[in-house]
Design an enzyme around this catalytic site. Sequence first.
Site, PDB file in Angstrom:
ATOM      1  N   GLU A 197      -6.332 158.790  50.025  1.00 53.92           N
ATOM      2  CA  GLU A 197      -7.092 158.551  51.253  1.00 53.92           C
ATOM      3  C   GLU A 197      -6.733 157.193  51.870  1.00 53.92           C
ATOM      4  OE1 GLU A 197      -8.587 160.711  52.872  1.00 53.92           O
ATOM      5  OE2 GLU A 197      -8.727 162.269  51.343  1.00 53.92           O
TER       6      GLU A 197
ATOM      7  N   TYR B  90     -15.325 157.653  56.822  1.00 50.40           N
ATOM      8  CA  TYR B  90     -14.438 158.778  56.510  1.00 50.40           C
ATOM      9  C   TYR B  90     -14.033 158.783  55.033  1.00 50.40           C
ATOM     10  CZ  TYR B  90     -10.233 161.415  55.779  1.00 50.40           C
ATOM     11  OH  TYR B  90      -9.320 162.269  55.232  1.00 50.40           O
TER      12      TYR B  90
ATOM     13  N   ASP C  20     -12.495 163.297  60.843  1.00 50.48           N
ATOM     14  CA  ASP C  20     -11.338 162.515  61.254  1.00 50.48           C
ATOM     15  C   ASP C  20     -10.757 163.127  62.526  1.00 50.48           C
ATOM     16  OD1 ASP C  20     -10.225 164.870  60.354  1.00 50.48           O
ATOM     17  OD2 ASP C  20      -8.649 163.905  59.160  1.00 50.48           O
TER      18      ASP C  20
END
Length: 365
Positions: A62, A143, A161
């Site tokens: 991520e 996020y 996102d």
Amino acid sequence: IHEKEMRKTQLPSMKNSYPNDFLKDINQLLLFRKIMLDWYDNNKRDLPWRKNSSLYKTVLSEFMLQQTRVSTVIPYFDKWLKKFPDFKTLANASEEEVLKTWEGLGYYSRARNLLKLSKILKSLETPPETVKEWMDLPGVGPYIAAAVTSIAFDAPIAVCDGNLVRVLTRIFAFDEEFKDGATAQKKLQPLAQYFISANRPGDHNQAMMELGATVCHPRSPLCVTCPVLNFCLSGQAGNAESFPKIQKKKNRKISIPRYWIESDGNILLKTDLSSKNKLFGIYELPSKLPSSIDYDLDSILSLGIRKRTIGNINYEEEILLVSKHKIENGELDSGYIWANEKKMGEISLSGPHRKWINEISSSRA
């Protein structure tokens, strides 16, 4: 949010009403979720962080995937795992090692924050499991917190996102114009949350993002093969590319001189020593020369203009060869170094500058 509680969940309001009412029908919503999960199970990409998944792999992927393409990340992810296989190994590494391994991915604050995060997690008996706890960690925003907690801990928290913004605005053909991508994500997050499957939240999030990445493209979306075309108003109307509606930012142009000076087989490089600068510790060709070097203006020759774009700024960097110069004393100003080929293999160079240096060195050999 459990499936049985869905009827009690309030549909988030939008500026325009929902022209597509399927969300109000619990059976249709459950069907949408089932279709998405079935499609994901059969079509998900074979990505390295999905093999023998772990909290560490999820966090690392991520961080790396922020503003970076999957195809670019994959080789860096594999190389990183070989050097730093877990949080403990990473926490014990130096910042120089971390930046060197990250070199070429850009946005180096991500690497620094990942190192800080690892040091914190190393000191904890158990890793945090809630969005709030993850939001308190370096480099973690809404996020990443949602992605990590849903994928690693099955928390029913939706991500939102750019992919989700595209998918959701197209499904409902939302006409609302958003100021920017961040505003759109914030506004649409409650809607993404309404969609989330409590049974497999991590897979649901990944399925929605996978749809945006592999089918619901920004340009030329593959609507005919989309698994949820029957739910999508813009896909059925053939105008999916009209969404989302986001105000376009005007790109700025900045011109920067870059000096190429050689001395005894070494090239002059510089790093910004300001701790506020994101390129702190990353070397580049200098944009100005140190006070200890005197040069002849008539000896400057252009080696061409190189271009790169960061965010909404287009940089034009003209590389200027200084063929005649004198070093008045042996000491360089702070931040400057002389580097030969061996030294450049040890330090962290910005990706574009390493490429340019290699190109120019080869042409001058």
